[in-house]
Design an enzyme around this catalytic site. Structure first.
Site, mmCIF file in Angstrom:
data_model
loop_
_atom_site.group_PDB
_atom_site.id
_atom_site.type_symbol
_atom_site.label_atom_id
_atom_site.label_comp_id
_atom_site.label_asym_id
_atom_site.label_seq_id
_atom_site.Cartn_x
_atom_site.Cartn_y
_atom_site.Cartn_z
ATOM 1 N NE ARG A 26 60.822 82.845 81.927
ATOM 2 C CZ ARG A 26 59.705 82.259 81.533
ATOM 3 N NH1 ARG A 26 58.535 82.877 81.717
ATOM 4 N NH2 ARG A 26 59.739 81.064 80.947
ATOM 5 N NE ARG A 120 49.371 72.850 80.954
ATOM 6 C CZ ARG A 120 49.776 74.126 80.876
ATOM 7 N NH1 ARG A 120 49.039 75.082 81.405
ATOM 8 N NH2 ARG A 120 50.912 74.427 80.282
ATOM 9 C CB SER A 164 56.677 71.924 78.912
ATOM 10 O OG SER A 164 56.724 73.249 79.400
ATOM 11 C CB SER A 192 59.008 76.938 73.928
ATOM 12 O OG SER A 192 57.748 76.502 73.474
ATOM 13 C CG ASP A 309 52.018 81.333 74.802
ATOM 14 O OD1 ASP A 309 51.438 80.236 74.714
ATOM 15 O OD2 ASP A 309 52.679 81.674 75.800
ATOM 16 C CE LYS A 336 52.070 75.594 75.469
ATOM 17 N NZ LYS A 336 53.180 76.148 76.290
#
Length: 430
Positions: A26, A120, A164, A192, A309, A336
């Site tokens: 990030r 994915r 996600s 999340s 995670d 994932k």
């Protein structure tokens, strides 16, 4: 390369926590999106963070790095037009850059991991970008894909949070740079949420203003903003440390991991509370986590959505606990690097663990006496699976051979070096 993990009675010593992969990727991105020069202290070095390094340089950022810091001169809201980008096996990097690619005329994302990232889905983000007028050519929502953007405008965007949170993060990085204001509505049960908190934290540090509802279902993003060049310091990584802490918990141990802030917004910080709840002797003082394991643990129930995670490491510890453990609200583990429920539990069963699979739950019937081992394990190219299965191998009666264990470098290249430094009996083999 493969790794052979042999039974290990005791671990002891002290290591420094790896720098956070999530924060590093990030910070690299917001530094690239700034006009001017930013400095990032203690950035992570892993395949995922290196993928972000590579891609932002392809898009026009200038990066200079030494052992302590990365210095980045950004491209602002004008990334360079590039023919293609290769994110390797880094799903978050791909999704974040799918948004930024909308600022270019055309970018082709190649598919170099067809058996992992190539499987994915990204449909929800593709749909959201389409609402901004961005054309995405794809293969059933998967790589390879080509994004044709140019000058997307702000507006009302709806994105699903069911699979996600990375889709939402991608939009949050992009929309401040658009000319008009944007309103983002999240549908379904956002996965999340704690990771969205990390994204918002980094955006605020970069000078970006976003108004978020308390439940993260609605966001108002003023357009025409500019990322500011800043100095950042990367905190210690809880997701990687979770596996080392689990290893200490299931053995006779005296292990300390340094540089883990108790005030971190990383959801995987929950590994500390989970191990305490499992009655593992553990202290967390002055950024140091010390485990004095005795190999005895109690089962528990845990909502895994807040610490995605770290769940596999928690499950590995629960394999040796008294009683039954239940990890629920974890369906997003299926999307994932591999299906971290079906694939992981199949390998645990092979090693001798007693586990049950539900659509969104993992149930573990503990075996305090240990598991048999003595088998070859397929880790499905997944760094988290590799780390968690290693924990199980330490308490197996016979060695475990973990195939393609070098893929641990996706997030934690030093993982086996750190375990060996603590006394683990692990060996690389061709």
């Amino acid at each position: 390369m493969d790794v052979i993990v042999r039974p290990t009675a005791a671990l002891s010593g002290s290591i420094g926590a790896l720098s956070s992969k999530n924060y590093t990727t990030r910070y690299l991105l917001v530094a690239a999106l700034a006009e001017g020069t930013s400095t990032i202290y203690y950035p992570a070095r892993s395949e995922d963070s290196d993928a972000m390094r590579r891609c932002i340089q392809d898009l026009g950022a200038v990066l200079e790095e030494d052992e302590e810091k990365a210095v980045i001169t950004g491209f602002g809201k004008h990334p360079k037009n590039v023919k293609e980008l290769n994110v390797g096996n880094a799903g978050a990097v791909l999704r974040f850059l799918m948004g930024i690619a909308a600022l270019t005329e055309e970018v082709h994302f190649v598919n170099t991991y067809p058996d992992s990232l190539g499987k994915r889905p990204h449909d929800d983000l593709i749909d959201a970008l389409g609402q901004l007028g961005v054309e995405v050519e794809h293969h059933g929502g998967r790589l390879p894909m080509t994004i044709r953007g140019g000058k997307p405008q702000g507006g009302s965007i709806t994105v699903s949070g069911e699979v996600s949170s990375q889709y939402l993060s991608s939009l949050l990085f992009l929309t401040p740079l658009l000319e008009g204001d944007s309103e983002i509505t999240v549908t379904g049960d956002l996965k999340s949420k704690v990771v969205i908190g990390q994204t918002l934290e980094v955006l605020e540090q970069a000078g970006i203003v976003i108004q978020a509802s308390e439940d993260y279902s609605k966001f108002r993003v003023p357009g025409g903003q500019a990322y500011q060049a800043k100095t950042y310091t990367v905190q210690g990584d809880y997701p990687g440390s979770a596996a080392v802490l689990a290893a200490a918990a299931v053995t006779q141990s005296d292990v300390t991991i340094r540089n883990l802030s108790p005030d971190s917004k990383q959801g995987e910080r929950a590994i500390i509370d989970v191990l305490k709840a499992m009655q593992v002797p553990l202290t967390h003082e002055n950024n140091d986590v010390r485990v004095q394991g005795n190999g005895r643990l109690q089962g528990l129930e845990f909502d895994g959505d807040t610490a995605t995670d770290a769940v596999l490491a928690m499950v590995a510890a629960a394999v040796f606990a008294e009683g039954t453990s239940r990890f629920y609200n974890v369906e997003n583990l299926r999307y994932k690097e591999c299906d971290r429920i079906t694939d992981y539990l199949a390998e645990l069963t092979k090693a001798g663990a007693r586990v049950e699979e539900r659509q969104s739950e993992i149930i573990v019937h503990g075996r305090p006496e240990g598991v048999e081992g003595g088998v070859e394990i397929n880790a499905h190219y997944d760094h988290r699976v590799i780390m968690a299965l290693t924990v199980v191998g330490l308490r197996a009666s016979q060695p475990l051979r973990i195939k393609d264990a070098h893929h641990v470098a996706k997030s934690y290249p030093q993982y086996f070096d750190h375990l060996k430094a603590l006394g683990a009996n692990v060996e690389w083999v061709e």
